[in-house]
Design a protein around this motif. Structure first.
Motif, PDB file in Angstrom:
ATOM      1  N   UNK A 178       5.314   6.924   0.765  1.00  0.00           N
ATOM      2  CA  UNK A 178       5.494   7.855  -0.423  1.00  0.00           C
ATOM      3  C   UNK A 178       5.966   9.207   0.146  1.00  0.00           C
ATOM      4  N   UNK A 179       6.716  10.025  -0.862  1.00  0.00           N
ATOM      5  CA  UNK A 179       7.285  11.317  -0.248  1.00  0.00           C
ATOM      6  C   UNK A 179       6.507  12.151  -1.277  1.00  0.00           C
ATOM      7  N   UNK A 180       5.789  13.105  -0.735  1.00  0.00           N
ATOM      8  CA  UNK A 180       5.116  14.103  -1.727  1.00  0.00           C
ATOM      9  C   UNK A 180       5.624  15.529  -1.685  1.00  0.00           C
ATOM     10  N   UNK A 181       6.049  15.825  -2.938  1.00  0.00           N
ATOM     11  CA  UNK A 181       6.563  17.672  -3.029  1.00  0.00           C
ATOM     12  C   UNK A 181       5.476  18.142  -3.788  1.00  0.00           C
ATOM     13  N   UNK A 182       4.783  19.058  -3.078  1.00  0.00           N
ATOM     14  CA  UNK A 182       3.502  19.641  -3.716  1.00  0.00           C
ATOM     15  C   UNK A 182       2.513  18.774  -4.125  1.00  0.00           C
ATOM     16  N   UNK A 183       2.423  17.546  -3.284  1.00  0.00           N
ATOM     17  CA  UNK A 183       1.308  16.546  -3.786  1.00  0.00           C
ATOM     18  C   UNK A 183       1.866  15.553  -4.768  1.00  0.00           C
ATOM     19  N   UNK A 184       2.991  15.717  -5.375  1.00  0.00           N
ATOM     20  CA  UNK A 184       3.512  14.916  -6.467  1.00  0.00           C
ATOM     21  C   UNK A 184       4.527  13.888  -5.822  1.00  0.00           C
ATOM     22  N   UNK A 185       4.023  12.598  -6.001  1.00  0.00           N
ATOM     23  CA  UNK A 185       5.060  11.490  -5.290  1.00  0.00           C
ATOM     24  C   UNK A 185       6.024  11.390  -6.136  1.00  0.00           C
ATOM     25  N   UNK A 186       7.379  11.561  -5.278  1.00  0.00           N
ATOM     26  CA  UNK A 186       8.691  11.809  -5.638  1.00  0.00           C
ATOM     27  C   UNK A 186       9.156  10.485  -6.355  1.00  0.00           C
ATOM     28  N   UNK A 187       8.937   9.369  -5.800  1.00  0.00           N
ATOM     29  CA  UNK A 187       9.312   8.179  -6.026  1.00  0.00           C
ATOM     30  C   UNK A 187       8.711   7.627  -7.114  1.00  0.00           C
ATOM     31  N   UNK A 188       7.640   7.992  -7.507  1.00  0.00           N
ATOM     32  CA  UNK A 188       6.742   7.739  -8.863  1.00  0.00           C
ATOM     33  C   UNK A 188       6.915   8.503  -9.959  1.00  0.00           C
ATOM     34  N   UNK A 189       7.819   9.495  -9.696  1.00  0.00           N
ATOM     35  CA  UNK A 189       8.039  10.450 -10.861  1.00  0.00           C
ATOM     36  C   UNK A 189       8.918  10.064 -11.849  1.00  0.00           C
ATOM     37  N   UNK A 190       8.970  10.280 -13.092  1.00  0.00           N
ATOM     38  CA  UNK A 190       9.727   9.823 -14.354  1.00  0.00           C
ATOM     39  C   UNK A 190      11.152  10.648 -13.900  1.00  0.00           C
ATOM     40  N   UNK A 191      12.175   9.828 -14.288  1.00  0.00           N
ATOM     41  CA  UNK A 191      13.665  10.381 -13.983  1.00  0.00           C
ATOM     42  C   UNK A 191      13.890  11.769 -14.132  1.00  0.00           C
ATOM     43  N   UNK A 192      13.414  12.402 -15.410  1.00  0.00           N
ATOM     44  CA  UNK A 192      13.674  13.840 -15.797  1.00  0.00           C
ATOM     45  C   UNK A 192      12.893  14.563 -14.766  1.00  0.00           C
ATOM     46  N   UNK A 193      11.594  14.291 -14.392  1.00  0.00           N
ATOM     47  CA  UNK A 193      10.880  15.198 -13.380  1.00  0.00           C
ATOM     48  C   UNK A 193      11.613  15.229 -11.993  1.00  0.00           C
ATOM     49  N   UNK A 194      12.150  13.796 -11.773  1.00  0.00           N
ATOM     50  CA  UNK A 194      12.781  13.701 -10.291  1.00  0.00           C
ATOM     51  C   UNK A 194      14.016  14.663 -10.445  1.00  0.00           C
ATOM     52  N   UNK A 195      14.805  14.667 -11.112  1.00  0.00           N
ATOM     53  CA  UNK A 195      15.838  15.713 -11.546  1.00  0.00           C
ATOM     54  C   UNK A 195      15.510  16.965 -11.289  1.00  0.00           C
ATOM     55  N   UNK A 196      14.393  17.526 -11.974  1.00  0.00           N
ATOM     56  CA  UNK A 196      13.870  18.901 -11.827  1.00  0.00           C
ATOM     57  C   UNK A 196      13.523  19.181 -10.287  1.00  0.00           C
ATOM     58  N   UNK A 197      12.849  18.225  -9.669  1.00  0.00           N
ATOM     59  CA  UNK A 197      12.553  18.531  -8.125  1.00  0.00           C
ATOM     60  C   UNK A 197      13.740  18.420  -7.448  1.00  0.00           C
ATOM     61  N   UNK A 198      14.611  17.601  -7.874  1.00  0.00           N
ATOM     62  CA  UNK A 198      16.298  17.761  -7.064  1.00  0.00           C
ATOM     63  C   UNK A 198      16.882  18.895  -7.016  1.00  0.00           C
ATOM     64  N   UNK A 199      16.607  19.761  -8.433  1.00  0.00           N
ATOM     65  CA  UNK A 199      17.397  21.029  -8.768  1.00  0.00           C
ATOM     66  C   UNK A 199      16.605  22.072  -7.617  1.00  0.00           C
ATOM     67  N   UNK A 200      15.593  21.741  -7.210  1.00  0.00           N
ATOM     68  CA  UNK A 200      14.912  22.741  -6.326  1.00  0.00           C
ATOM     69  C   UNK A 200      15.148  22.485  -4.673  1.00  0.00           C
ATOM     70  N   UNK A 201      15.897  21.477  -4.480  1.00  0.00           N
ATOM     71  CA  UNK A 201      16.241  20.818  -3.248  1.00  0.00           C
ATOM     72  C   UNK A 201      17.912  21.483  -2.754  1.00  0.00           C
ATOM     73  N   UNK A 202      17.973  22.206  -1.674  1.00  0.00           N
ATOM     74  CA  UNK A 202      19.404  22.471  -1.272  1.00  0.00           C
ATOM     75  C   UNK A 202      19.735  21.494  -0.143  1.00  0.00           C
ATOM     76  N   UNK A 203      20.887  21.008  -0.045  1.00  0.00           N
ATOM     77  CA  UNK A 203      21.042  20.313   1.265  1.00  0.00           C
ATOM     78  C   UNK A 203      22.486  20.666   1.476  1.00  0.00           C
ATOM     79  N   UNK A 204      22.360  20.635   3.170  1.00  0.00           N
ATOM     80  CA  UNK A 204      23.704  20.893   3.725  1.00  0.00           C
ATOM     81  C   UNK A 204      24.044  19.306   4.472  1.00  0.00           C
ATOM     82  N   UNK A 205      25.193  18.870   4.161  1.00  0.00           N
ATOM     83  CA  UNK A 205      25.540  17.538   4.569  1.00  0.00           C
ATOM     84  C   UNK A 205      26.180  17.752   5.999  1.00  0.00           C
TER      85      UNK A 205
END
Lengths: 246, 254
Positions: free
Chosen positions: B57-84
């Motif tokens: 599992x990958x936990x963001x502030x204690x919430x498992x990312x891969x077990x989240x609903x799609x909408x919640x996962x999108x919300x977490x992704x919007x709090x991620x910035x990535x430099x490729x």
């Protein structure tokens, strides 16, 4: 990978593509841009091909049915039927599959290998919907106009070549294109065009979206997009003709 | 804080990652280091959801990312910035439009406010004068800086940087390292940097994770890294001449 797996992935991509856009304003702006890129910028080649093919159809029809038993206006009739039923919707779509399909696959494939699609996904953007839906909306809206222009120019090219070369008089040609005209044939041609536009866009987008590797693979995806789009268009043409005309 | 628990990833028959456990702390530059092909980029891509792990599992502030609903996962992704690694800037957009892109997709600001915010981020990475150019018209180092500006424009809580120094000259690499460090401190992000550049590790690495053959081989800070007796880590860290000389100097100084 088996054909069933590809088909499953294609359906899955379609499901994601038809998700609600994040911003309608961005979707419409992108759709208009794609209409210009994929549609308006194809107008030149469509016009050129249509006029010349109409001219060739007229001259070839005349040389092949040159008989005292066949009335002169039949050349105009045959030109109209060939252009409306088959040349404009199908042949123009096959040509657009080459021009537009390769463009779509190359653009999306390049974005995949340069990690731009990953960037969209990480931002929380539905990359399939953002990239593919405006292209699909654009081609299904603009291709029928391209085909209508093609029909007009094909028949006009036939008239011009026929009259200029002396194989048919203007009156006979015009009588031919008016004789036995069925408006449903235009509807049939436009239905085919919309289906073919859907095939070109989604098959090409699928090839681009699942590109893996580098620039060589982008080239391969682009080639596959054209080949598979053409094959699927030919199959769909047979099915639609069977369903709509028989 | 991001926590990884027992994460394993396989591609076909190739096991790339095996039972990785790690914690990445807020307000610190956490680095994942390892040789090419060790699995560090795959680990980062599992963490941001680009790959689905087979186990763990990958936990963001204690919430498992891969077990989240799609909408919640999108919300977490919007709090991620990535430099490729290759910056992944959109070719058809200008520098300013690239930085504004996340704001246009998710922001609720007026256009002028978006432009102000984008300019502010470009100022932070010291490239504001290039705002009207396209990515192809600027250098690789500048593209990296624009990539960072785009990654921070939505004020992310989590910042991922995949090989931020690859293909850059040493001076530009230091500029990028400093930027990442400054932004982590000023924005308080949980920053995860994937790198095999030892200069970068020594400049910015506060919490270091060494991945070897798809497993977590070692974890610690810069100081501990220099004094490690882990054989594989020593071979990796002191492979270059410069680092070997540092090691020899340290040994003589003891």
């Amino acid at each position: 990978m088996g054909m069933i797996v590809h088909f499953g992935r294609y359906l899955n991509l379609l499901r994601e593509t038809f998700s609600r856009p994040e911003r309608w304003s961005i979707f419409w702006r992108r759709t208009v841009e794609e209409m210009d890129l994929l549609g308006v910028q194809s107008l030149g080649i469509v016009a050129l091909l249509s006029a010349f093919m109409g001219a060739v159809i007229t001259i070839q029809t005349k040389t092949n049915i040159d008989s005292p038993l066949i009335q002169a206006w039949v050349v105009g009739f045959a030109t109209r039927q060939s252009v409306i039923l088959e040349f404009s919707p199908t042949v123009i779509s096959l040509i657009l599959a080459g021009k537009v399909g390769s463009n779509i696959a190359a653009e999306i494939g390049s974005m995949r290998v340069k990690e731009q699609i990953d960037a969209l996904d990480i931002m929380g953007v539905n990359s399939a919907s953002y990239l593919i839906l405006p292209k699909l909306a654009a081609t299904t809206m603009i291709n029928p106009f391209l085909v209508m222009i093609s029909m007009f120019l094909g028949i006009f090219g036939g008239w011009l070549a026929g009259v200029q070369s002396g194989v048919i008089s203007s009156e006979d040609f015009i009588m031919g294109i008016q004789t036995g005209f069925k408006p449903f044939h235009v509807t049939y041609a436009l239905v085919k065009t919309v289906v073919f536009a859907f095939i070109i866009t989604t098959v090409s987008a699928y090839q681009g979206y699942y590109t893996r590797g580098g620039t060589r693979e982008v080239g391969i995806s682009s080639t596959r997009a054209v080949v598979y789009s053409n094959v699927v268009i030919l199959l769909a043409n047979l099915v639609l003709t069977r369903v709509l005309l028989l | 804080m991001i926590v990884v628990e027992g994460l394993s990833k396989r591609f076909g028959n190739t096991q790339v990652l095996t039972a990785i456990d790690a914690a990445f702390h807020k307000g610190r530059v956490n680095q994942i280091i390892g040789r090419s092909g060790s699995g560090k980029s795959v680990l980062a891509k599992c963490m941001v959801g680009l790959y689905q792990p087979e186990e763990g599992r990958v936990l963001y502030e204690g919430r498992s990312f891969h077990d989240m609903e799609e909408e919640e996962r999108r919300q977490v992704r919007q709090r991620i910035g990535m430099l490729f690694q290759g910056s992944a800037l959109f070719d058809s957009l200008t520098v300013l439009e690239n930085v504004m892109f996340p704001l246009r997709m998710f922001g609720t600001m007026a256009k002028s406010e978006m432009q102000d915010r984008a300019h502010e981020c470009l100022r932070l990475v010291r490239i504001q004068e290039k705002d009207g150019l396209f990515p192809a018209q600027i250098s690789g180092g500048m593209q990296k800086r624009v990539g960072i500006a785009r990654a921070i424009v939505l004020e992310p809580e989590y910042l991922f940087c995949d090989e931020p120094n690859s293909g850059l000259d040493p001076q530009t690499a230091i500029v990028i390292d400093d930027l990442i460090k400054e932004l982590t401190e000023s924005l308080g992000t949980t920053t995860v940097v994937i790198t095999h550049d030892m200069n970068s590790v020594m400049e910015t690495g506060e919490h270091i994770l060494f991945i070897h053959q798809g497993r977590k081989w070692w974890e610690g800070d810069r100081e501990a890294l220099l004094h490690t007796d882990n054989k594989e880590l020593i071979e990796f860290v002191f492979a270059g001449n410069l680092m070997r000389q540092v090691k020899e100097a340290m040994t003589r100084g003891r």
